[in-house]
Design a protein around this motif. Structure first.
Motif, PDB file in Angstrom:
ATOM      1  N   UNK A  53       0.831  -1.204   0.000  1.00  0.00           N
ATOM      2  CA  UNK A  53       0.000   0.000   0.000  1.00  0.00           C
ATOM      3  C   UNK A  53       0.870   1.261   0.000  1.00  0.00           C
ATOM      4  N   UNK A  54       1.907   1.264   0.784  1.00  0.00           N
ATOM      5  CA  UNK A  54       2.813   2.418   0.824  1.00  0.00           C
ATOM      6  C   UNK A  54       3.488   2.634  -0.528  1.00  0.00           C
ATOM      7  N   UNK A  55       3.820   1.535  -1.199  1.00  0.00           N
ATOM      8  CA  UNK A  55       4.454   1.655  -2.508  1.00  0.00           C
ATOM      9  C   UNK A  55       3.484   2.257  -3.529  1.00  0.00           C
ATOM     10  N   UNK A  56       2.223   1.811  -3.508  1.00  0.00           N
ATOM     11  CA  UNK A  56       1.216   2.366  -4.410  1.00  0.00           C
ATOM     12  C   UNK A  56       1.011   3.850  -4.120  1.00  0.00           C
ATOM     13  N   UNK A  57       0.959   4.190  -2.823  1.00  0.00           N
ATOM     14  CA  UNK A  57       0.813   5.594  -2.434  1.00  0.00           C
ATOM     15  C   UNK A  57       1.975   6.435  -2.954  1.00  0.00           C
ATOM     16  N   UNK A  58       3.183   5.892  -2.831  1.00  0.00           N
ATOM     17  CA  UNK A  58       4.363   6.622  -3.293  1.00  0.00           C
ATOM     18  C   UNK A  58       4.302   6.831  -4.805  1.00  0.00           C
ATOM     19  N   UNK A  59       3.890   5.808  -5.546  1.00  0.00           N
ATOM     20  CA  UNK A  59       3.765   5.935  -7.000  1.00  0.00           C
ATOM     21  C   UNK A  59       2.702   6.976  -7.365  1.00  0.00           C
ATOM     22  N   UNK A  60       1.570   6.945  -6.649  1.00  0.00           N
ATOM     23  CA  UNK A  60       0.506   7.913  -6.893  1.00  0.00           C
ATOM     24  C   UNK A  60       0.996   9.340  -6.666  1.00  0.00           C
ATOM     25  N   UNK A  61       1.673   9.562  -5.547  1.00  0.00           N
ATOM     26  CA  UNK A  61       2.182  10.904  -5.243  1.00  0.00           C
ATOM     27  C   UNK A  61       3.247  11.333  -6.247  1.00  0.00           C
ATOM     28  N   UNK A  62       4.028  10.363  -6.723  1.00  0.00           N
ATOM     29  CA  UNK A  62       5.055  10.684  -7.710  1.00  0.00           C
ATOM     30  C   UNK A  62       4.419  11.167  -9.018  1.00  0.00           C
ATOM     31  N   UNK A  63       3.363  10.478  -9.455  1.00  0.00           N
ATOM     32  CA  UNK A  63       2.674  10.910 -10.685  1.00  0.00           C
ATOM     33  C   UNK A  63       2.031  12.290 -10.499  1.00  0.00           C
ATOM     34  N   UNK A  64       1.462  12.542  -9.327  1.00  0.00           N
ATOM     35  CA  UNK A  64       0.872  13.856  -9.056  1.00  0.00           C
ATOM     36  C   UNK A  64       1.941  14.949  -9.119  1.00  0.00           C
ATOM     37  N   UNK A  65       3.100  14.667  -8.543  1.00  0.00           N
ATOM     38  CA  UNK A  65       4.198  15.639  -8.583  1.00  0.00           C
ATOM     39  C   UNK A  65       4.678  15.874 -10.015  1.00  0.00           C
ATOM     40  N   UNK A  66       4.754  14.796 -10.790  1.00  0.00           N
ATOM     41  CA  UNK A  66       5.231  14.928 -12.174  1.00  0.00           C
ATOM     42  C   UNK A  66       4.216  15.680 -13.041  1.00  0.00           C
TER      43      UNK A  66
END
Length: 262
Positions: A53-66
């Motif tokens: 779950x933390x990994x998915x969250x990190x990927x989601x936040x990364x796409x939002x930042x990008x």
């Protein structure tokens, strides 16, 4: 009361205190081992899903930042970085989640053998049974190794320690003759030391009740009595969160891809 009678009473009191101390040490080690065993079960059942779950969250936040970065680039140019982005990049790094602890699962029969051997070693080689400082130093060193082996649930290590300890020549006790007064004083000091250590162990036992997983382990035990598997229920709920977050991440990724290709 004669010196001989006082010595007899003190020796009995010290012997009782030492037995209580050894039992308390063993019970404390058992309690700590139980918590570690539950922690292992928690990590295996729930922890792995939390990591996902933390990994998915990190990927989601990364796409939002990008996405935010691409939009800023289209408006302000490719070299633009907001103050917030610069601050985050400079002072914050993504959190890293340690991998779950790996422990060797042992059978109930092996656990019983380990506990039995540990108690035998503790009773025979506990530092509080030392005759002098030299023997106490040796016993302390070896008892530390025994405790480490017990905490690791390593029957082989305990057996090796048992063989080593059996073959060890104990340091010779002092030949200096003690007067009755000195013997009484020494026994009184030893009794006080044992009582002090017992109080410390009790405080350590009480502190274990504040361990973050103790309350959960109690809930899990009561749940099993009612036919519930609380850890499995927690894992299922996290899996549902993972499914929702995965859909959200894929949607944001799609937005990012469209923005990149436009």
């Amino acid at each position: 009361m004669s010196d001989a009678e006082k010595l007899t009473q003190l020796r009995l009191a010290v012997e009782v205190a030492r037995r209580e101390l050894i039992e308390a040490e063993a019970e404390l080690a058992d309690r700590r081992a139980d918590i570690e065993a539950f922690e292992f079960e928690y990590e295996a059942t729930v922890g792995v899903h939390l990591i996902h779950l933390e990994r998915i969250d990190a990927e989601l936040n990364d796409y939002l930042d990008r996405i935010k970065m691409r939009r800023n680039e289209k408006i302000f140019g490719t070299s633009y970085r907001s103050v917030e982005d610069q601050y985050q990049k400079t002072w914050h790094s993504p959190p890293t989640t340690p991998p779950p602890k790996k422990k060797v699962a042992v059978s109930e029969n092996t656990k019983a053998q380990i506990k039995k051997l540990y108690r035998q070693l503790a009773r025979r080689y506990h530092p509080d049974l030392a005759a002098d400082d030299a023997e106490r130093a040796y016993r302390t060193e070896m008892m530390t190794a025994v405790n480490d082996a017990y905490a690791a649930r390593s029957f082989a290590e305990l057996l090796a320690l048992a063989k080593e300890l059996v073959g060890h020549d104990q340091p010779a006790a002092t030949d200096k003759e003690e007067t009755a007064v000195n013997m009484v004083q020494a026994l009184e000091e030893e009794l006080i030391r044992c009582q002090r250590r017992l109080r410390q162990i009790e405080l350590n036992r009480q502190s274990l009740y504040t361990h973050p997983l103790v309350e959960l382990s109690t809930e899990v035990k009561f749940g099993k009595q009612k036919g519930r598997d609380i850890l499995a229920e927690m894992a299922e709920e996290i899996e549902r969160q993972i499914a929702r977050k995965t859909v959200e991440r894929d949607m944001i990724k799609s937005q990012f891809d469209d923005l990149t290709n436009s």
